[in-house]
Design an enzyme around this catalytic site. Sequence first.
Site, PDB file in Angstrom:
ATOM      1  N   GLY A   1      38.740  -1.232  39.050  1.00  0.00           N
ATOM      2  CA  GLY A   1      38.465  -1.068  37.724  1.00  0.00           C
ATOM      3  C   GLY A   1      39.030  -1.805  36.644  1.00  0.00           C
TER       4      GLY A   1
ATOM      5  N   LYS B   1      49.849   0.712  43.040  1.00  0.00           N
ATOM      6  CA  LYS B   1      50.585   1.741  44.252  1.00  0.00           C
ATOM      7  C   LYS B   1      50.159   1.052  45.592  1.00  0.00           C
ATOM      8  CE  LYS B   1      51.163   5.770  41.783  1.00  0.00           C
ATOM      9  NZ  LYS B   1      51.184   7.105  41.979  1.00  0.00           N
TER      10      LYS B   1
ATOM     11  N   ARG C   1      27.960  -1.241  33.174  1.00  0.00           N
ATOM     12  CA  ARG C   1      27.399  -0.510  34.117  1.00  0.00           C
ATOM     13  C   ARG C   1      26.047  -0.003  33.732  1.00  0.00           C
ATOM     14  NH1 ARG C   1      32.479   3.517  35.977  1.00  0.00           N
ATOM     15  NH2 ARG C   1      33.166   2.037  37.433  1.00  0.00           N
TER      16      ARG C   1
ATOM     17  N   GLY D   1      36.844   2.288  43.290  1.00  0.00           N
ATOM     18  CA  GLY D   1      37.192   3.128  44.684  1.00  0.00           C
ATOM     19  C   GLY D   1      36.334   2.723  45.841  1.00  0.00           C
TER      20      GLY D   1
END
Length: 433
Positions: free
Chosen positions: A388, A202, A41, A411
């Site tokens: 991620g 999930k 990053r 996200g």
Amino acid sequence: MGGTTFSKKTIKDVSLKGKVVLLRADYNVPLEGNRITDDYRIKKSLPTVKYLIEKGARVVICSHMGRPKGKDDTSLSLEPVAKRLGERLNKKVYFAKDCVSDEAKKRMAELENGQVILLENLRYYSEEEANDDHFAARLAEGTDLFVQDGFGVVHRAHASTEAITKHIPSVAGLLLEAEVTAIQAAMLRSQRPLMALIGGAKISYKIELLNRFIDIADIVAVGGAMSNTMLLAEGIKVGESLAEPEDIALARQIISKARAKAKKGNFVFYIPQDGVVAKEIEPNTVTRIVDWGTHIIADIESYPRQPTKESSLVATDEKILDIGPFSGAFIAGCMQLAGTVIWNGAMGVTEVKALQTATGPFSHGTELIVEAMLGQFGHRPHTLVGGGDTVGYIESRGLVDHFDHVSTGGGASMELMSGKPLPGVEALLDKNK
């Protein structure tokens, strides 16, 4: 955000010389003690920082790091980031031990054109995540322009992403522009066929993403623990595998929607047909392959065949920890037909490494699909990677530069792919104003 072109003003649309620029970066990088273990990053922020320096701006950078318990949580200080950023820039990067204190403001005021200072962790203040307007006003004090370049945080309405834009003119950095442009182009103007490979734990986290891809993609394949819930929904036992029994109804909705589209033709939805199972999630555990049957939802109806042998069942004390060789081969084969592949989520428990090797016993499925994406079997599709754990895996393998676009935001990339507005982008100045 209007179409597939970036509609917000960027640092190339404004005057910068002599301006005090508050740059929001995403320097939430992994640390071991004071050592940065992965500075991807930081490296991706360099074009924006260098551009501001070259144009004679006085650069004040703010970022968060993890979720500190309070201001005394020195384990999440950004000071190591200032040092690494300076090394990457080959330039001194000053560090302020706070982000809104009088001392921090004094040090900002002392900057000369082309100099850089990094402020301490924004999340030492609870007002940051609360999107507090007074905190944002204090953060903006003494600056002339706000530049949003932290793609990994623009899906959150925080003080440094949304409230800040009410106090100073706000534009996008080069990384933010590149991220939004690349993801929107892959979703809406992709080379067809478009294939989506969705993993992770999930279904509930990725329901909007799955629905969007069923709407727009030609091929959707699922893997990881999320697929275990879909197997449960289809009546296949998964032993002690990570799954969400409470979301079986949600899984059935997804499968039903996929079947409805498949009946119209030219669409494939794939749930793994075999897996690597073990009793323990350990580097050198004993594994075996279980084949529970073909499970391809395509224009020709195909349902899972019922296992006929005890060896074809996942035992009650076993866990599915990776896709199996047949599933990997099918997904890799689909990639040979795809024009674009969007990948979000690993296929197995890739964080477990075998002793003295770069990968582990539950990484083979992910490795196979990586090889297919990178053209090892002949055809190389256009590739976009987000999420991620996915990005972390290819970084650990030294493969980041081999993909067409690797997102810095997990996200944020998911929400943009799902078609949701990003508060931190929406709040920026429009190009046509």
